[in-house]
Design a protein around this motif. Sequence first.
Motif, PDB file in Angstrom:
ATOM      1  N   GLN A   1     -80.199 -42.238  43.565  1.00  0.00           N
ATOM      2  CA  GLN A   1     -80.407 -40.834  43.263  1.00  0.00           C
ATOM      3  C   GLN A   1     -81.818 -40.438  43.669  1.00  0.00           C
ATOM      4  O   GLN A   1     -82.780 -41.193  43.492  1.00  0.00           O
ATOM      5  CB  GLN A   1     -80.193 -40.551  41.778  1.00  0.00           C
TER       6      GLN A   1
ATOM      7  N   GLY B   1     -83.743 -36.778  43.157  1.00  0.00           N
ATOM      8  CA  GLY B   1     -83.669 -35.383  42.757  1.00  0.00           C
ATOM      9  C   GLY B   1     -82.246 -34.973  42.442  1.00  0.00           C
ATOM     10  O   GLY B   1     -81.562 -35.588  41.620  1.00  0.00           O
ATOM     11  N   SER B   2     -81.774 -33.936  43.107  1.00  0.00           N
ATOM     12  CA  SER B   2     -80.423 -33.421  42.874  1.00  0.00           C
ATOM     13  C   SER B   2     -79.366 -34.124  43.702  1.00  0.00           C
ATOM     14  O   SER B   2     -78.187 -33.800  43.593  1.00  0.00           O
ATOM     15  CB  SER B   2     -80.385 -31.911  43.178  1.00  0.00           C
TER      16      SER B   2
ATOM     17  N   TYR C   1     -74.404 -33.460  45.675  1.00  0.00           N
ATOM     18  CA  TYR C   1     -75.619 -32.656  45.518  1.00  0.00           C
ATOM     19  C   TYR C   1     -75.335 -31.535  44.527  1.00  0.00           C
ATOM     20  O   TYR C   1     -74.334 -30.814  44.640  1.00  0.00           O
ATOM     21  CB  TYR C   1     -76.053 -32.053  46.854  1.00  0.00           C
ATOM     22  N   LYS C   2     -76.237 -31.379  43.542  1.00  0.00           N
ATOM     23  CA  LYS C   2     -76.080 -30.349  42.525  1.00  0.00           C
ATOM     24  C   LYS C   2     -77.117 -29.256  42.749  1.00  0.00           C
ATOM     25  O   LYS C   2     -78.324 -29.518  42.745  1.00  0.00           O
ATOM     26  CB  LYS C   2     -76.239 -30.944  41.129  1.00  0.00           C
TER      27      LYS C   2
ATOM     28  N   ALA D   1     -79.108 -25.507  42.039  1.00  0.00           N
ATOM     29  CA  ALA D   1     -79.765 -24.940  40.869  1.00  0.00           C
ATOM     30  C   ALA D   1     -78.826 -24.059  40.054  1.00  0.00           C
ATOM     31  O   ALA D   1     -78.960 -23.953  38.834  1.00  0.00           O
ATOM     32  CB  ALA D   1     -81.002 -24.148  41.299  1.00  0.00           C
TER      33      ALA D   1
ATOM     34  N   THR E   1     -71.772 -27.744  42.850  1.00  0.00           N
ATOM     35  CA  THR E   1     -71.890 -29.114  43.347  1.00  0.00           C
ATOM     36  C   THR E   1     -71.171 -29.234  44.684  1.00  0.00           C
ATOM     37  O   THR E   1     -70.132 -28.603  44.911  1.00  0.00           O
ATOM     38  CB  THR E   1     -71.276 -30.126  42.355  1.00  0.00           C
TER      39      THR E   1
END
Length: 745
Positions: free
Chosen positions: A203, A205-206, A262-263, A265, A269
Amino acid sequence: MSKLIPIACLALLGTAGPALADAGQTTSQPTSQSTDSPVASNAAAGPKIQQVNVSATRADDTETRRLSTAAKQVFGREELDRNGDTSIGEVLKRLPGVTLGGPPGRGGGGVRMRGLGNGYTQMLVNGERPPPGFSLDALAPDQVERIEVMRGPVAEHSTQAIAGTINIILREGYRQKDVQLRVADSIEQGRHGVNVGVVVPGQAGSLSWNLTGAVNQARQHNDSDTVNLTTARDGSVQREQRIHDEGGGVNDSLFLTPRFAYKFANGDTLTFQPFLIANRNRGGADSRLDQPIGTVAPEYALQRSDSTSNSTFLRGFGNWLHRMDAGARLEVKFGFAGGRSHSDVVRNTFDGTGAPLKRYVDSDATRDGSLNTGGKYTRPLGKGHLFAAGWEVEGGHRSQDHAAAGDSAALFDDGGAALSADSRRVAAFVQDEWDVTPQFSTYLGLRWEGIRITSDQTAAGRAEVKNLSKVWSPVLHGVWRIPEHDKDQIRASVTRSYKAPALNDLIAVPTISTYNDATRPDRTGNPNLKPELATGIDVAYEHYVGKSGIVSASAFARNIDDLQRRTTMLAQTAGGPRWVSTPVNIGKARTRGIELEAKFPLTDVYAGAPNVDVRSNYSRYWSNVDGIPGPDNRLDQQPKQSANVGADWRLKGLPLTVGGGLNWTPATLVRTTVNETAYTGMKRQFDVYGLYKLNAGAQLRLSANNLDARVYDSARSVDTGTLVQSAATATRTYTTFGIRYEMKM
């Protein structure tokens, strides 16, 4: 058989003890992904607020099955890892109502639910139909997260599932913490097959990922004897041939199935999972032919075959999830697939003195490509009420070049055959899942699916081919949870499903049989095939035992229209009369059956019992085809029965688990057409394993599959009117021993 059925029945009756406490409130869609939520501590503890992280775990496989309105069985990593299998087929054969074609331990005959293969059982990967060129045999269990088995179709997936659907979910869904390494070796008759697999999570960050890969080498030896007979109407043998085939090969495979998520803000997703399989095969075989009866000279005395093949298959799965107000959400799927394969076979024949006769060369090159997209919109309409609608669009192209020659003389017109075909599939669906009351839930769905297949001119003198099929499929599922019996429920379904003609049955490169006769015919396609349509009813009773046990009894029936069946006939060709096998629609058929299942820990039934998990299932099938005389006018290759029994024992005081299972399918005789019959012998496979946990992060697994290795028989007979031609083959099977080391780092 007489011993197996009582064992299964005893397992079913052994759960007559009192039901345990209810597992909790029913929800229609249990979570499949870990989430974290802050929870405030008790206010009485003081003004200081302490934050506690509570992690929701994945729903148990049995609990997921209980909560699903449409009947669905889920088998996770525990089932996949239990026996240390090296192929998905070996895992599937132990599941309720699932059988495999071909010799024990080898597969090759396809996966079948309710005894029905050949397109009746729908195979999905990540919820999507795999494109041409994908082989389930090439998929390693290490690459799979779970297997979902659905006995009835649902609108969300294609309804090309007359027998049922098996959905293979690749490694995904949860965030793995540790690097996992698996090293395995299988030994069959002294031949080693090595497998190395690794999963690396990460992982930044996002962005999170799981990098999964494996390399595998398999070595197999094949040994079989075939007797070809030509018999006159008076029973006299006109020709007898005895053929002994022996050979082997090496298969090298590479698997890569990384997954990226990836998520954003805003909570959206995006996930993407490419999937790569590369295979390379090298093999050789010798065939010896002896002809004790017959005036026509045999084709050869010795034949040597050498083959090479390689294939590469790449597919990408993408999914974007957007959450909206009031709990609504939109999922958009996209993907691509591409595959290429090439094979070369060289056969040299010799007479009884060793002098060369003829040399045959067969070469095939195939390319497949496809693009697809789809989506699903879901919206809650109230508590326990979920509406969904979606669409799917897919386009594919296949090109194939096939060349075959004997002593430089072409076996096809113009020295070869070519195929260029395009397919288009469009589908739309709506579904409504509603917990009407705490005791009663329904699922109502409607799906429309259209498939269009076209081909260019495949060879000189052949016209362009078009085939279009359009099918409406309404589906209705319901589950009633019996009041005051929290562990008991009844399911019922009424569905419409179908079987679309396969591309190779519609538009096929003609397969020319070198030694053409009624049991070894040429094969060709039929562009006028219509889809088979089936109306089905399913009913099931389920009793849940403890936390993970279940006892169930179910029954089903299917009425099928426009049944497809291959027929063999003598056709006039430019080279003279030849036997040709062609698929046609022959009429109506019916099939029905009962399926019993029981699996539970003995400790949930008998206090003080050993820590043993028992599993068993038994199925009985009936079928008949109109227009074909009985008594064996069954659906193609469907056995009358199948059964599995097994147990796993976790020894007290030792980090050791031992277990095993027995898989049984009786001999089957089917009259496939008015003048053809097919026979498959009994299959009985006994597997055992032992699992020793070395420490918290490492374990060692030993296994033995097909311990009681036996000869597997198959036969085919064609009545030509004046003669009966038959071919009976006895194939030797072998025990495979395995050792596997698993480590988390």
